[in-house]
Design a protein around this motif. Structure first.
Motif, PDB file in Angstrom:
ATOM      1  N   ASP A  39     -17.367  -9.821  23.333  1.00 39.56           N
ATOM      2  CA  ASP A  39     -18.436  -9.708  22.624  1.00 39.56           C
ATOM      3  C   ASP A  39     -18.179  -8.185  22.621  1.00 39.56           C
ATOM      4  O   ASP A  39     -18.510  -7.228  21.305  1.00 39.56           O
ATOM      5  N   LYS A  40     -18.375  -7.265  23.808  1.00 39.32           N
ATOM      6  CA  LYS A  40     -18.491  -5.931  23.831  1.00 39.32           C
ATOM      7  C   LYS A  40     -17.072  -5.515  23.361  1.00 39.32           C
ATOM      8  O   LYS A  40     -17.349  -4.242  22.839  1.00 39.32           O
ATOM      9  N   THR A  41     -15.982  -5.935  22.922  1.00 37.37           N
ATOM     10  CA  THR A  41     -14.902  -5.381  22.840  1.00 37.37           C
ATOM     11  C   THR A  41     -14.776  -5.672  21.142  1.00 37.37           C
ATOM     12  O   THR A  41     -14.997  -4.091  20.196  1.00 37.37           O
ATOM     13  N   GLN A  42     -15.642  -6.833  20.596  1.00 34.67           N
ATOM     14  CA  GLN A  42     -16.214  -6.723  18.964  1.00 34.67           C
ATOM     15  C   GLN A  42     -17.109  -5.653  18.602  1.00 34.67           C
ATOM     16  O   GLN A  42     -16.926  -5.198  18.059  1.00 34.67           O
ATOM     17  N   SER A  43     -17.945  -5.291  20.072  1.00 33.97           N
ATOM     18  CA  SER A  43     -19.030  -4.455  19.300  1.00 33.97           C
ATOM     19  C   SER A  43     -18.745  -3.260  18.886  1.00 33.97           C
ATOM     20  O   SER A  43     -18.794  -2.447  18.491  1.00 33.97           O
ATOM     21  N   TYR A  44     -17.661  -3.163  20.323  1.00 33.64           N
ATOM     22  CA  TYR A  44     -17.170  -1.459  20.021  1.00 33.64           C
ATOM     23  C   TYR A  44     -16.065  -1.353  18.648  1.00 33.64           C
ATOM     24  O   TYR A  44     -15.651  -0.088  18.089  1.00 33.64           O
ATOM     25  N   ASP A  62     -24.641   3.513   6.127  1.00 31.63           N
ATOM     26  CA  ASP A  62     -24.988   2.666   7.139  1.00 31.63           C
ATOM     27  C   ASP A  62     -26.350   2.512   8.235  1.00 31.63           C
ATOM     28  O   ASP A  62     -25.517   2.760   9.492  1.00 31.63           O
ATOM     29  N   ASN A  63     -26.939   3.708   7.593  1.00 31.44           N
ATOM     30  CA  ASN A  63     -28.138   4.186   8.568  1.00 31.44           C
ATOM     31  C   ASN A  63     -27.705   5.537   9.814  1.00 31.44           C
ATOM     32  O   ASN A  63     -28.676   5.007  10.471  1.00 31.44           O
ATOM     33  N   ILE A  64     -26.821   6.114   9.158  1.00 31.23           N
ATOM     34  CA  ILE A  64     -26.247   7.086  10.292  1.00 31.23           C
ATOM     35  C   ILE A  64     -26.137   8.265   9.942  1.00 31.23           C
ATOM     36  O   ILE A  64     -25.535   8.563   8.929  1.00 31.23           O
ATOM     37  N   ALA A  65     -27.465   8.832  10.798  1.00 31.41           N
ATOM     38  CA  ALA A  65     -27.519  10.327  10.761  1.00 31.41           C
ATOM     39  C   ALA A  65     -26.643  11.111  10.582  1.00 31.41           C
ATOM     40  O   ALA A  65     -25.541  11.554  11.467  1.00 31.41           O
ATOM     41  N   GLU A  92     -21.698  15.856  13.381  1.00 32.14           N
ATOM     42  CA  GLU A  92     -21.461  15.188  14.212  1.00 32.14           C
ATOM     43  C   GLU A  92     -22.454  13.673  13.865  1.00 32.14           C
ATOM     44  O   GLU A  92     -23.292  14.318  12.355  1.00 32.14           O
ATOM     45  N   PHE A  93     -22.438  12.682  14.042  1.00 36.25           N
ATOM     46  CA  PHE A  93     -22.701  11.569  14.443  1.00 36.25           C
ATOM     47  C   PHE A  93     -22.539  10.509  15.263  1.00 36.25           C
ATOM     48  O   PHE A  93     -21.275  10.732  15.996  1.00 36.25           O
ATOM     49  N   GLU A  94     -23.299   9.467  15.617  1.00 38.82           N
ATOM     50  CA  GLU A  94     -23.064   8.656  16.906  1.00 38.82           C
ATOM     51  C   GLU A  94     -23.568   7.138  15.994  1.00 38.82           C
ATOM     52  O   GLU A  94     -24.144   7.334  14.954  1.00 38.82           O
ATOM     53  N   VAL A  95     -22.497   6.626  15.993  1.00 37.22           N
ATOM     54  CA  VAL A  95     -22.618   4.729  15.412  1.00 37.22           C
ATOM     55  C   VAL A  95     -23.027   4.071  17.098  1.00 37.22           C
ATOM     56  O   VAL A  95     -22.582   3.833  17.985  1.00 37.22           O
ATOM     57  N   PRO A  96     -23.839   3.785  16.479  1.00 34.43           N
ATOM     58  CA  PRO A  96     -24.281   2.490  17.471  1.00 34.43           C
ATOM     59  C   PRO A  96     -23.495   1.230  18.159  1.00 34.43           C
ATOM     60  O   PRO A  96     -22.757   0.786  16.942  1.00 34.43           O
ATOM     61  N   ILE A  97     -23.521   1.121  19.402  1.00 35.10           N
ATOM     62  CA  ILE A  97     -21.958  -0.148  20.295  1.00 35.10           C
ATOM     63  C   ILE A  97     -23.203  -0.548  19.476  1.00 35.10           C
ATOM     64  O   ILE A  97     -23.191  -2.360  19.695  1.00 35.10           O
ATOM     65  N   GLU A 100     -14.842   0.862  13.497  1.00 38.76           N
ATOM     66  CA  GLU A 100     -14.595   0.798  11.850  1.00 38.76           C
ATOM     67  C   GLU A 100     -15.322   1.250  10.961  1.00 38.76           C
ATOM     68  O   GLU A 100     -14.721   2.426  10.139  1.00 38.76           O
ATOM     69  N   THR A 101     -16.932   1.337  12.226  1.00 39.04           N
ATOM     70  CA  THR A 101     -17.722   1.784  11.521  1.00 39.04           C
ATOM     71  C   THR A 101     -17.173   4.003  10.744  1.00 39.04           C
ATOM     72  O   THR A 101     -18.046   4.502   9.948  1.00 39.04           O
ATOM     73  N   ALA A 102     -17.257   4.020  12.109  1.00 35.96           N
ATOM     74  CA  ALA A 102     -17.144   5.459  12.584  1.00 35.96           C
ATOM     75  C   ALA A 102     -15.650   5.820  11.362  1.00 35.96           C
ATOM     76  O   ALA A 102     -15.273   6.589  10.697  1.00 35.96           O
ATOM     77  N   TYR A 103     -14.391   5.429  11.300  1.00 39.50           N
ATOM     78  CA  TYR A 103     -13.535   6.007  10.820  1.00 39.50           C
ATOM     79  C   TYR A 103     -13.549   5.828   9.179  1.00 39.50           C
ATOM     80  O   TYR A 103     -13.338   6.443   8.279  1.00 39.50           O
ATOM     81  N   GLN A 104     -14.853   4.645   8.509  1.00 36.65           N
ATOM     82  CA  GLN A 104     -15.227   4.631   7.387  1.00 36.65           C
ATOM     83  C   GLN A 104     -15.814   5.986   7.055  1.00 36.65           C
ATOM     84  O   GLN A 104     -15.725   6.874   5.995  1.00 36.65           O
ATOM     85  N   LEU A 105     -17.084   6.077   7.951  1.00 34.92           N
ATOM     86  CA  LEU A 105     -17.650   7.379   8.135  1.00 34.92           C
ATOM     87  C   LEU A 105     -16.303   8.757   7.777  1.00 34.92           C
ATOM     88  O   LEU A 105     -16.654   9.799   7.304  1.00 34.92           O
ATOM     89  N   ILE A 106     -15.545   8.250   8.342  1.00 38.18           N
ATOM     90  CA  ILE A 106     -15.112   9.845   8.593  1.00 38.18           C
ATOM     91  C   ILE A 106     -13.507  10.342   6.588  1.00 38.18           C
ATOM     92  O   ILE A 106     -13.391  11.218   6.528  1.00 38.18           O
ATOM     93  N   ALA A 107     -13.789   8.682   6.528  1.00 41.69           N
ATOM     94  CA  ALA A 107     -12.527   8.922   5.369  1.00 41.69           C
ATOM     95  C   ALA A 107     -13.318   8.970   4.175  1.00 41.69           C
ATOM     96  O   ALA A 107     -13.015   9.971   2.875  1.00 41.69           O
TER      97      ALA A 107
END
Length: 165
Positions: free
Chosen positions: A45-50, A95-98, A111-116, A55-62
């Motif tokens: 579960d922890k690995t899947q969340s990470y 996705d509500n990531i500032a 700078e941005f932070e993605v919740p795990i 993936e969300t971070a990569y989409q935002l970087i794209a």
């Protein structure tokens, strides 16, 4: 009268002892397998969340990369590109990531932070680059870090023998 001695009691005790050992080892094996399963489930579960946060971070970087490409194509010089890039990236949100813009006007950072999960988040920092100066890339990844937010307990007392509460 002569009585014959029988080994009937010893074999019964031996079989009872073997059965108790088998039941005990079976119970211990079941407990070990159950706790191994629970630990494996937590790790999965922890690995899947990470990886979902990654993936969300990569989409935002794209998305940021596309905005930087548009800013570069619509600007004439480095200062115009950096100004357009800063204003374009400031409007980016997924996705509500500032997304925060920091740094100087000549060396801006995103700078941005993605919740795990509830205690961890993935902190990402991108430095915006001018493509001719950086070999054709629009940004440089300067920070990719998992940060754990665990509450700190303020327990600075040392209880000695006979001195505790």
């Amino acid at each position: 009268m002569k009585r014959n001695f029988s080994n009937f009691g010893f074999s019964t005790i031996l079989i009872a002892f073997v059965m108790i050992c088998i039941v005990t080892f079976s119970a211990l094996s079941l407990l070990t397998a159950s706790s191994d399963y629970k630990l494996s489930k937590k790790v999965a579960d922890k690995t899947q969340s990470y990886y979902e946060a990654e993936e969300t971070a990569y989409q935002l970087i794209a998305e940021i990369d596309e905005l930087l490409c548009e800013a570069y194509n619509s600007s004439n010089d480095k200062s115009g590109y950096l100004n357009k890039a800063a204003s374009a990236v400031g409007t980016c949100q997924t996705d509500n990531i500032a997304v925060c813009l920091s740094g100087t006007t000549t060396n801006p950072s995103v700078e941005f932070e993605v919740p795990i999960n509830e205690n961890q988040h993935l902190a990402v920092v991108l430095t915006i680059c001018y493509p001719p100066d950086s070999g054709g890339v629009f940004y440089q990844l300067t920070n990719w870090q998992t940060i754990t937010d665990m509450p700190q307990e303020d327990n600075t007392t040392l209880n000695l023998i006979g001195k505790g509460e």
